[in-house]
Design a protein around this motif. Sequence first.
Motif, mmCIF file in Angstrom:
data_model
loop_
_atom_site.group_PDB
_atom_site.id
_atom_site.type_symbol
_atom_site.label_atom_id
_atom_site.label_comp_id
_atom_site.label_asym_id
_atom_site.label_seq_id
_atom_site.Cartn_x
_atom_site.Cartn_y
_atom_site.Cartn_z
ATOM 1 N N ASP A 30 0.822 -1.207 0.054
ATOM 2 C CA ASP A 30 -0.111 0.165 -0.081
ATOM 3 C C ASP A 30 0.838 1.236 -0.133
ATOM 4 O O ASP A 30 0.194 2.457 -0.232
ATOM 5 N N ARG A 31 2.400 1.148 0.154
ATOM 6 C CA ARG A 31 3.052 2.188 0.346
ATOM 7 C C ARG A 31 3.999 2.315 -0.931
ATOM 8 O O ARG A 31 4.864 3.009 -1.119
ATOM 9 N N LEU A 32 3.931 1.383 -2.042
ATOM 10 C CA LEU A 32 4.893 1.407 -2.914
ATOM 11 C C LEU A 32 4.936 2.747 -3.698
ATOM 12 O O LEU A 32 5.769 3.329 -4.050
ATOM 13 N N SER A 33 3.721 3.459 -4.019
ATOM 14 C CA SER A 33 3.925 4.783 -4.730
ATOM 15 C C SER A 33 4.548 5.746 -4.023
ATOM 16 O O SER A 33 5.413 6.487 -4.592
ATOM 17 N N ALA A 58 7.149 5.030 -1.973
ATOM 18 C CA ALA A 58 8.661 4.617 -2.051
ATOM 19 C C ALA A 58 9.092 5.004 -3.561
ATOM 20 O O ALA A 58 10.238 5.596 -3.488
ATOM 21 N N ARG A 59 8.042 4.894 -4.434
ATOM 22 C CA ARG A 59 8.535 5.322 -5.827
ATOM 23 C C ARG A 59 8.952 7.135 -6.119
ATOM 24 O O ARG A 59 9.679 7.487 -6.778
ATOM 25 N N GLU A 60 8.040 7.439 -5.326
ATOM 26 C CA GLU A 60 8.033 9.094 -5.213
ATOM 27 C C GLU A 60 9.330 9.473 -4.369
ATOM 28 O O GLU A 60 9.983 10.316 -4.848
ATOM 29 N N ALA A 61 9.675 8.953 -3.558
ATOM 30 C CA ALA A 61 10.926 9.143 -2.714
ATOM 31 C C ALA A 61 12.301 9.101 -3.593
ATOM 32 O O ALA A 61 13.051 9.597 -3.529
ATOM 33 N N ARG A 62 12.118 7.776 -4.440
ATOM 34 C CA ARG A 62 13.182 7.673 -5.159
ATOM 35 C C ARG A 62 13.417 8.455 -6.279
ATOM 36 O O ARG A 62 14.271 8.869 -6.664
ATOM 37 N N ALA A 63 12.284 9.078 -7.054
ATOM 38 C CA ALA A 63 12.145 9.860 -8.107
ATOM 39 C C ALA A 63 12.606 11.306 -7.443
ATOM 40 O O ALA A 63 13.401 11.986 -8.149
ATOM 41 N N SER A 105 5.362 2.793 5.477
ATOM 42 C CA SER A 105 5.529 1.504 6.239
ATOM 43 C C SER A 105 6.383 0.414 5.525
ATOM 44 O O SER A 105 6.557 0.099 4.392
ATOM 45 N N VAL A 106 7.163 -0.109 6.484
ATOM 46 C CA VAL A 106 8.359 -0.873 6.018
ATOM 47 C C VAL A 106 8.294 -2.304 6.565
ATOM 48 O O VAL A 106 7.893 -2.497 7.840
ATOM 49 N N THR A 107 8.754 -3.328 5.897
ATOM 50 C CA THR A 107 8.935 -4.710 6.663
ATOM 51 C C THR A 107 10.273 -4.765 7.346
ATOM 52 O O THR A 107 11.190 -4.705 6.399
ATOM 53 N N ARG A 108 10.311 -5.188 8.369
ATOM 54 C CA ARG A 108 11.550 -5.447 9.080
ATOM 55 C C ARG A 108 12.063 -6.683 8.807
ATOM 56 O O ARG A 108 11.625 -7.699 8.304
#
Length: 147
Positions: A34-37, A39-44, A57-60
């Motif tokens: 649900d947070r992939l977009s 993550a993509r925005e942060a990378r861009a 949200s991230v998976t530990r």
Amino acid sequence: MVTYWNGAAHTLYGWSADEAVGRPIIELLPPTTDRLSQAREARARRNAGLTWTGEISVTRKDGTTIPLLVTNTPLVDDDGSPLGAIAVASDLTERNRNQEDAALLAAIVDSSDDAIFSKTLDGVITSWNAGARSCTASRPRRSWAVP
């Protein structure tokens, strides 16, 4: 590619510096679907030389998911070309739990038929619920004091 990993990152994410350094961050901390977009925005934004701040949200390492407030600040060379980023993250688990608890208590007070009010230490009523309003025909005034 992770080039530095401190003790706080180890505690937060579960990966040691030996395990983290040299690996892509997305491999270590895959965002929840649900947070992939985000993550993509942060990378861009990082690739464009811009700072990004947001909740993600991230998976530990142990498989648990944690909510974070993350700021990614780009590192650039003398020509302004991106070299990488410095990421600072804060665990929002406790903050979110406190917000949920406060919302639950507010809902209980708001939905109660019992008269519930708050007052200052000086006895001035600062708020009351519908149950308290039904006991009187008027609205509270800040100057009301309870003996």
